[in-house]
Design a protein around this motif. Structure first.
Motif, PDB file in Angstrom:
ATOM      1  N   ASP A  58       0.863  -0.868   0.129  1.00  0.00           N
ATOM      2  CA  ASP A  58       0.014  -0.009   0.493  1.00  0.00           C
ATOM      3  C   ASP A  58       1.049   1.337  -0.097  1.00  0.00           C
ATOM      4  OD1 ASP A  58      -2.260  -1.560   0.247  1.00  0.00           O
ATOM      5  OD2 ASP A  58      -2.372  -1.812   2.092  1.00  0.00           O
ATOM      6  N   GLU A  59       2.051   1.065  -0.309  1.00  0.00           N
ATOM      7  CA  GLU A  59       2.914   2.220   0.051  1.00  0.00           C
ATOM      8  C   GLU A  59       3.119   2.510  -2.150  1.00  0.00           C
ATOM      9  OE1 GLU A  59       5.163   2.110   3.923  1.00  0.00           O
ATOM     10  OE2 GLU A  59       5.775   1.170   2.379  1.00  0.00           O
ATOM     11  N   LEU A  60       2.946   3.138  -2.481  1.00  0.00           N
ATOM     12  CA  LEU A  60       2.992   3.102  -4.119  1.00  0.00           C
ATOM     13  C   LEU A  60       2.888   4.933  -4.302  1.00  0.00           C
ATOM     14  CD1 LEU A  60       3.395   1.984  -6.830  1.00  0.00           C
ATOM     15  CD2 LEU A  60       1.038   1.930  -7.248  1.00  0.00           C
ATOM     16  N   ILE A  61       3.759   6.220  -4.769  1.00  0.00           N
ATOM     17  CA  ILE A  61       3.197   7.484  -5.045  1.00  0.00           C
ATOM     18  C   ILE A  61       3.551   7.181  -7.435  1.00  0.00           C
ATOM     19  CG2 ILE A  61       4.131   9.365  -5.783  1.00  0.00           C
ATOM     20  CD1 ILE A  61       5.673   8.941  -2.877  1.00  0.00           C
ATOM     21  N   GLU A  62       2.029   7.462  -7.992  1.00  0.00           N
ATOM     22  CA  GLU A  62       2.382   7.402  -9.428  1.00  0.00           C
ATOM     23  C   GLU A  62       2.331   9.324  -9.578  1.00  0.00           C
ATOM     24  OE1 GLU A  62      -0.273   6.028 -12.754  1.00  0.00           O
ATOM     25  OE2 GLU A  62      -0.485   5.018 -10.791  1.00  0.00           O
ATOM     26  N   ARG A  63       3.103   9.347 -10.756  1.00  0.00           N
ATOM     27  CA  ARG A  63       3.210  10.747 -11.906  1.00  0.00           C
ATOM     28  C   ARG A  63       3.963  10.646 -12.647  1.00  0.00           C
ATOM     29  NH1 ARG A  63       1.652  11.582  -6.840  1.00  0.00           N
ATOM     30  NH2 ARG A  63       2.226  13.613  -5.201  1.00  0.00           N
ATOM     31  N   ASP A  64       2.895  11.226 -13.213  1.00  0.00           N
ATOM     32  CA  ASP A  64       2.840  10.878 -14.789  1.00  0.00           C
ATOM     33  C   ASP A  64       4.009  12.131 -15.094  1.00  0.00           C
ATOM     34  OD1 ASP A  64       1.401   9.048 -15.950  1.00  0.00           O
ATOM     35  OD2 ASP A  64      -0.195  10.261 -16.681  1.00  0.00           O
ATOM     36  N   LEU A  65       5.563  11.574 -15.484  1.00  0.00           N
ATOM     37  CA  LEU A  65       6.481  13.325 -15.176  1.00  0.00           C
ATOM     38  C   LEU A  65       6.488  14.128 -17.006  1.00  0.00           C
ATOM     39  CD1 LEU A  65       8.740  10.934 -12.648  1.00  0.00           C
ATOM     40  CD2 LEU A  65       7.266  12.894 -12.333  1.00  0.00           C
ATOM     41  N   GLY A  66       5.794  14.945 -16.889  1.00  0.00           N
ATOM     42  CA  GLY A  66       6.075  15.017 -18.096  1.00  0.00           C
ATOM     43  C   GLY A  66       6.381  16.899 -17.469  1.00  0.00           C
ATOM     44  N   GLU A  67       6.316  16.870 -16.236  1.00  0.00           N
ATOM     45  CA  GLU A  67       6.651  18.583 -14.990  1.00  0.00           C
ATOM     46  C   GLU A  67       7.893  18.705 -14.930  1.00  0.00           C
ATOM     47  OE1 GLU A  67       3.413  20.937 -14.978  1.00  0.00           O
ATOM     48  OE2 GLU A  67       2.819  20.725 -16.661  1.00  0.00           O
ATOM     49  N   LEU A  68       8.661  19.616 -14.773  1.00  0.00           N
ATOM     50  CA  LEU A  68      10.318  19.104 -13.797  1.00  0.00           C
ATOM     51  C   LEU A  68       9.335  19.643 -12.007  1.00  0.00           C
ATOM     52  CD1 LEU A  68      12.774  19.127 -13.112  1.00  0.00           C
ATOM     53  CD2 LEU A  68      13.041  21.321 -13.174  1.00  0.00           C
ATOM     54  N   ASP A  69       8.111  19.820 -11.509  1.00  0.00           N
ATOM     55  CA  ASP A  69       7.489  20.192 -10.893  1.00  0.00           C
ATOM     56  C   ASP A  69       7.282  19.040 -10.178  1.00  0.00           C
ATOM     57  OD1 ASP A  69       7.965  22.945 -10.779  1.00  0.00           O
ATOM     58  OD2 ASP A  69       5.569  23.452 -11.328  1.00  0.00           O
ATOM     59  N   ALA A  70       6.576  18.202 -11.045  1.00  0.00           N
ATOM     60  CA  ALA A  70       6.054  16.773 -10.579  1.00  0.00           C
ATOM     61  C   ALA A  70       7.426  15.834 -10.039  1.00  0.00           C
ATOM     62  CB  ALA A  70       5.431  15.908 -11.198  1.00  0.00           C
ATOM     63  N   LEU A  71       8.099  15.599 -10.875  1.00  0.00           N
ATOM     64  CA  LEU A  71       9.815  15.325 -10.071  1.00  0.00           C
ATOM     65  C   LEU A  71      10.044  15.444  -8.465  1.00  0.00           C
ATOM     66  CD1 LEU A  71      12.409  13.363 -11.227  1.00  0.00           C
ATOM     67  CD2 LEU A  71      13.210  14.937 -12.002  1.00  0.00           C
TER      68      LEU A  71
END
Length: 182
Positions: A58-71
């Motif tokens: 139950d420890e999962l972070i999902e991000r679409d990394l099109g932008e530097l802020d998300a990274l």
């Protein structure tokens, strides 16, 4: 031009980044540096990238990394527990079934201190055969592990990670208690 001279079309990729407790310190920093390098390359070549940072159940972070802020937001996050690789691998397989992520490759960055259940390995094999999924691994650790050997087509091994550690990390014992394959 001859086929070998033509640029190979490259699709998106899904990056599974291990941020579990065993990755704490230098291994996590190296893994995140690998993630940044991979994302820079993806951006330069116009490839979409999805990040799945994982720890225990139950420890999962999902991000679409099109932008530097998300990274940058993800770089400050980590989990401190065990390692559950089934969830991110199964989520990656779900993604490659979606139209936007078809043809995606999977990159796993980890110390490999995990195992996969047979059902997950079977799903991974089906994705390889039906969708052409390629799974690459970056092993940040002292020795090969069965975890990455079971799931990856190829593994790049960062064996000397301790030279990048601060003094406390360099003196810390390996999380693996056996010199043999785990």
């Amino acid at each position: 031009a001859a086929p070998q001279d033509q640029a190979q079309e490259r699709g998106p990729f899904v990056l599974c980044l291990d941020t579990s407790g065993s990755m704490s310190g230098a291994p996590e920093n190296i893994a995140k540096a690998v993630a940044i390098a991979a994302l820079r390359q993806a951006h330069a070549s116009g490839r979409a990238c999805k990040l799945l940072a994982f720890g225990g159940p139950d420890e999962l972070i999902e991000r679409d990394l099109g932008e530097l802020d998300a990274l940058l937001a993800m770089m400050g996050q980590a989990f401190d527990g065990g390692t559950d690789v089934q969830t991110p691998i199964e989520r990656a397989i779900e993604c490659v079934h979606q139209a936007a992520w078809q043809g995606a490759d999977l990159l796993i960055v980890s110390d490999g201190e995990f195992g996969c259940v047979r059902a997950t390995l079977d799903k991974l094999e089906r994705a390889r055969s039906e969708l052409g999924l390629h799974v690459q691994g970056v092993l940040v650790g002292d020795r090969e592990t069965m975890g990455l050997l079971e799931v990856c087509d190829d593994i790049f091994w960062v064996r000397d990670w301790r030279r990048h550690a601060d003094d406390a990390d360099a003196r810390a014992p390996s999380p693996v208690h056996s010199k043999s394959l785990t």
